[in-house]
Design a protein around this motif. Structure first.
Motif, PDB file in Angstrom:
ATOM      1  N   MET A 151       0.979  -1.101  -0.053  1.00 16.89           N
ATOM      2  CA  MET A 151       0.094  -0.109   0.196  1.00 16.89           C
ATOM      3  C   MET A 151       0.980   1.215  -0.122  1.00 16.89           C
ATOM      4  N   HIS A 152       0.294   2.176  -1.048  1.00 16.23           N
ATOM      5  CA  HIS A 152       1.219   3.346  -1.024  1.00 16.23           C
ATOM      6  C   HIS A 152       0.788   4.389   0.092  1.00 16.23           C
ATOM      7  N   LEU A 153       1.758   4.940   0.509  1.00 13.45           N
ATOM      8  CA  LEU A 153       1.373   6.028   1.748  1.00 13.45           C
ATOM      9  C   LEU A 153       2.106   7.394   1.182  1.00 13.45           C
ATOM     10  N   HIS A 154       1.195   8.438   1.461  1.00 14.83           N
ATOM     11  CA  HIS A 154       2.121   9.733   1.142  1.00 14.83           C
ATOM     12  C   HIS A 154       3.112   9.893   2.430  1.00 14.83           C
ATOM     13  N   ARG A 155       4.119  10.644   1.901  1.00 13.16           N
ATOM     14  CA  ARG A 155       5.028  10.846   3.079  1.00 13.16           C
ATOM     15  C   ARG A 155       4.558  11.486   4.427  1.00 13.16           C
ATOM     16  N   TYR A 156       3.600  12.379   4.210  1.00  7.33           N
ATOM     17  CA  TYR A 156       3.216  13.335   5.284  1.00  7.33           C
ATOM     18  C   TYR A 156       2.066  12.251   6.134  1.00  7.33           C
ATOM     19  N   GLU A 157       1.335  11.393   5.390  1.00 12.86           N
ATOM     20  CA  GLU A 157       0.754  10.453   6.203  1.00 12.86           C
ATOM     21  C   GLU A 157       1.420   9.634   7.183  1.00 12.86           C
ATOM     22  N   LYS A 158       2.542   9.224   6.417  1.00 13.54           N
ATOM     23  CA  LYS A 158       3.259   8.342   7.158  1.00 13.54           C
ATOM     24  C   LYS A 158       3.850   9.154   8.542  1.00 13.54           C
ATOM     25  N   ILE A 159       4.232  10.270   8.442  1.00 15.91           N
ATOM     26  CA  ILE A 159       4.671  11.223   9.469  1.00 15.91           C
ATOM     27  C   ILE A 159       3.546  11.441  10.502  1.00 15.91           C
ATOM     28  N   TRP A 160       2.350  11.675  10.154  1.00 18.27           N
ATOM     29  CA  TRP A 160       1.215  11.894  11.116  1.00 18.27           C
ATOM     30  C   TRP A 160       0.665  10.577  11.852  1.00 18.27           C
ATOM     31  N   LEU A 161       0.868   9.519  10.967  1.00 19.21           N
ATOM     32  CA  LEU A 161       0.418   8.055  11.737  1.00 19.21           C
ATOM     33  C   LEU A 161       1.360   7.835  12.743  1.00 19.21           C
ATOM     34  N   MET A 162       2.763   8.083  12.303  1.00 16.94           N
ATOM     35  CA  MET A 162       3.768   7.760  13.421  1.00 16.94           C
ATOM     36  C   MET A 162       3.586   8.655  14.606  1.00 16.94           C
ATOM     37  N   LEU A 163       3.348   9.948  14.401  1.00 19.64           N
ATOM     38  CA  LEU A 163       3.203  10.803  15.593  1.00 19.64           C
ATOM     39  C   LEU A 163       1.990  10.581  16.373  1.00 19.64           C
ATOM     40  N   GLY A 164       0.856  10.149  15.902  1.00 19.23           N
ATOM     41  CA  GLY A 164      -0.242   9.901  16.559  1.00 19.23           C
ATOM     42  C   GLY A 164      -0.114   8.326  17.286  1.00 19.23           C
ATOM     43  N   THR A 165       0.694   7.462  16.643  1.00 18.87           N
ATOM     44  CA  THR A 165       0.749   6.270  17.249  1.00 18.87           C
ATOM     45  C   THR A 165       1.874   6.548  18.541  1.00 18.87           C
ATOM     46  N   GLY A 166       2.806   7.295  18.080  1.00 23.76           N
ATOM     47  CA  GLY A 166       3.734   7.654  19.278  1.00 23.76           C
ATOM     48  C   GLY A 166       3.090   8.388  20.588  1.00 23.76           C
ATOM     49  N   ALA A 167       2.105   9.119  20.348  1.00 22.99           N
ATOM     50  CA  ALA A 167       1.582   9.926  21.393  1.00 22.99           C
ATOM     51  C   ALA A 167       0.696   9.037  22.249  1.00 22.99           C
ATOM     52  N   LEU A 168       0.018   7.850  21.382  1.00 28.00           N
ATOM     53  CA  LEU A 168      -0.761   7.043  22.077  1.00 28.00           C
ATOM     54  C   LEU A 168       0.057   6.170  23.173  1.00 28.00           C
ATOM     55  N   ALA A 169       1.161   5.595  22.588  1.00 28.15           N
ATOM     56  CA  ALA A 169       2.212   4.966  23.420  1.00 28.15           C
ATOM     57  C   ALA A 169       2.627   5.596  24.361  1.00 28.15           C
ATOM     58  N   LEU A 170       3.044   7.113  24.100  1.00 24.96           N
ATOM     59  CA  LEU A 170       3.409   7.763  25.406  1.00 24.96           C
ATOM     60  C   LEU A 170       2.311   8.101  26.560  1.00 24.96           C
ATOM     61  N   PHE A 171       1.269   8.079  26.345  1.00 24.08           N
ATOM     62  CA  PHE A 171      -0.082   8.149  27.087  1.00 24.08           C
ATOM     63  C   PHE A 171      -0.003   6.867  27.760  1.00 24.08           C
ATOM     64  N   ILE A 172       0.087   5.825  27.047  1.00 21.35           N
ATOM     65  CA  ILE A 172      -0.078   4.366  27.867  1.00 21.35           C
ATOM     66  C   ILE A 172       1.124   4.066  28.807  1.00 21.35           C
ATOM     67  N   VAL A 173       2.154   4.423  28.366  1.00 21.10           N
ATOM     68  CA  VAL A 173       3.408   4.423  29.141  1.00 21.10           C
ATOM     69  C   VAL A 173       3.360   5.123  30.522  1.00 21.10           C
ATOM     70  N   ILE A 174       2.756   6.493  30.309  1.00 21.08           N
ATOM     71  CA  ILE A 174       2.780   7.461  31.609  1.00 21.08           C
ATOM     72  C   ILE A 174       1.861   6.847  32.521  1.00 21.08           C
ATOM     73  N   LEU A 175       0.520   6.385  32.120  1.00 22.42           N
ATOM     74  CA  LEU A 175      -0.497   6.114  32.941  1.00 22.42           C
ATOM     75  C   LEU A 175       0.162   4.614  33.649  1.00 22.42           C
ATOM     76  N   SER A 176       0.754   3.818  32.675  1.00 26.39           N
ATOM     77  CA  SER A 176       1.254   2.347  33.267  1.00 26.39           C
ATOM     78  C   SER A 176       2.014   2.852  34.483  1.00 26.39           C
ATOM     79  N   VAL A 177       3.076   3.569  34.107  1.00 24.57           N
ATOM     80  CA  VAL A 177       3.939   4.076  35.405  1.00 24.57           C
ATOM     81  C   VAL A 177       3.132   4.526  36.645  1.00 24.57           C
ATOM     82  N   ASN A 178       2.228   5.465  36.456  1.00 25.04           N
ATOM     83  CA  ASN A 178       1.539   5.691  37.350  1.00 25.04           C
ATOM     84  C   ASN A 178       0.781   4.851  38.176  1.00 25.04           C
ATOM     85  N   ALA A 179      -0.040   3.947  37.583  1.00 23.45           N
ATOM     86  CA  ALA A 179      -0.871   3.031  38.184  1.00 23.45           C
ATOM     87  C   ALA A 179       0.260   1.794  38.850  1.00 23.45           C
ATOM     88  N   PHE A 180       1.222   1.156  38.073  1.00 22.40           N
ATOM     89  CA  PHE A 180       1.810   0.226  38.576  1.00 22.40           C
ATOM     90  C   PHE A 180       2.800   0.698  39.407  1.00 22.40           C
TER      91      PHE A 180
END
Lengths: 155, 57
Positions: free
Chosen positions: A1-30
């Motif tokens: 599947m072909h993705l535009h360069r910008y699409e790749k960037i914003w998908l990476m940023l979105g996934t990165g933000a979600l991962a960051l939120f989960i890591v912060i909440l996990s550290v807080n909880a556990f």
């Protein structure tokens, strides 16, 4: 599947933000124990007065400036009311309901939980500042809901 | 349909297809900026609420 360069960037940023939120909440909880109020323990709501620890509600010292406050919520009040604790006290509120769903909130703090009949709610807060803290019911529980409140006095 | 006539139809189809220009991508600059702004807003509000939770504890 072909993705535009910008699409790749914003998908990476979105996934990165979600991962960051989960890591912060996990550290807080556990690692830091900052979890939502527990509703894991069960109790027979008809036998609250006979079941420990609710047969003897009140403040219990469990360590240096550390307390457990066993409270029974009912229409329309909390037992015991107007509890005094010293400044800096770490208080674990343990509460259950004898009748209908109640709320348990201290405005301006993270203490805010539902109190369900048949469940035990636990929540901990450290009172660093002296003052009179309002505990109120924030779930409509009947005709006297608006008078259902008490205080924690920190000296 | 025999093999020859099938081949002819395929050639016909090929001829009628519109000419596409390869390697020409749509410009997504505006979309990219909008997505970044929305993302920044979500991250900022998330940390705002998280900060409130930490400071009240």
């Amino acid at each position: 599947m072909h993705l535009h360069r910008y699409e790749k960037i914003w998908l990476m940023l979105g996934t990165g933000a979600l991962a960051l939120f989960i890591v912060i909440l996990s550290v807080n909880a556990f690692a830091m124990g900052m979890t939502p109020p527990s509703h894991m323990e069960m109790i027979d709501p008809k036998k609250v007065d006979q079941t420990a620890p609710f047969d003897k509600p009140g403040l219990k010292k469990i360590g240096p400036n550390e307390y457990e406050l066993v409270m029974v919520s009912f229409a329309f009040g909390y037992q015991p009311g107007n509890v005094e604790v010293p400044k800096g006290a770490k208080v674990t509120f343990i509460t259950t309901s004898k009748d209908v769903v109640h709320g348990f909130q201290i405005p301006g703090t993270n203490v805010n939980t539902m109190v369900l009949p048949g469940h035990v709610s636990k929540i901990t807060h450290t009172f660093d500042e002296p003052g009179k803290f309002l505990i109120l019911c924030n779930e409509y529980c009947g005709a006297g809901h608006q008078i259902m409140a008490t205080h924690v006095i920190v000296k | 349909m025999n093999l020859q006539s099938q081949h002819q139809t395929q050639q016909k189809v090929k001829k009628t297809q519109p000419k596409t220009q390869p390697n020409q991508e749509p410009s997504l600059k505006g979309t990219f900026i909008s997505v970044l702004l929305l993302g920044a807003f979500i991250v900022a509000t998330w940390f705002g609420v998280f900060n409130l939770f930490i400071n009240r504890g």
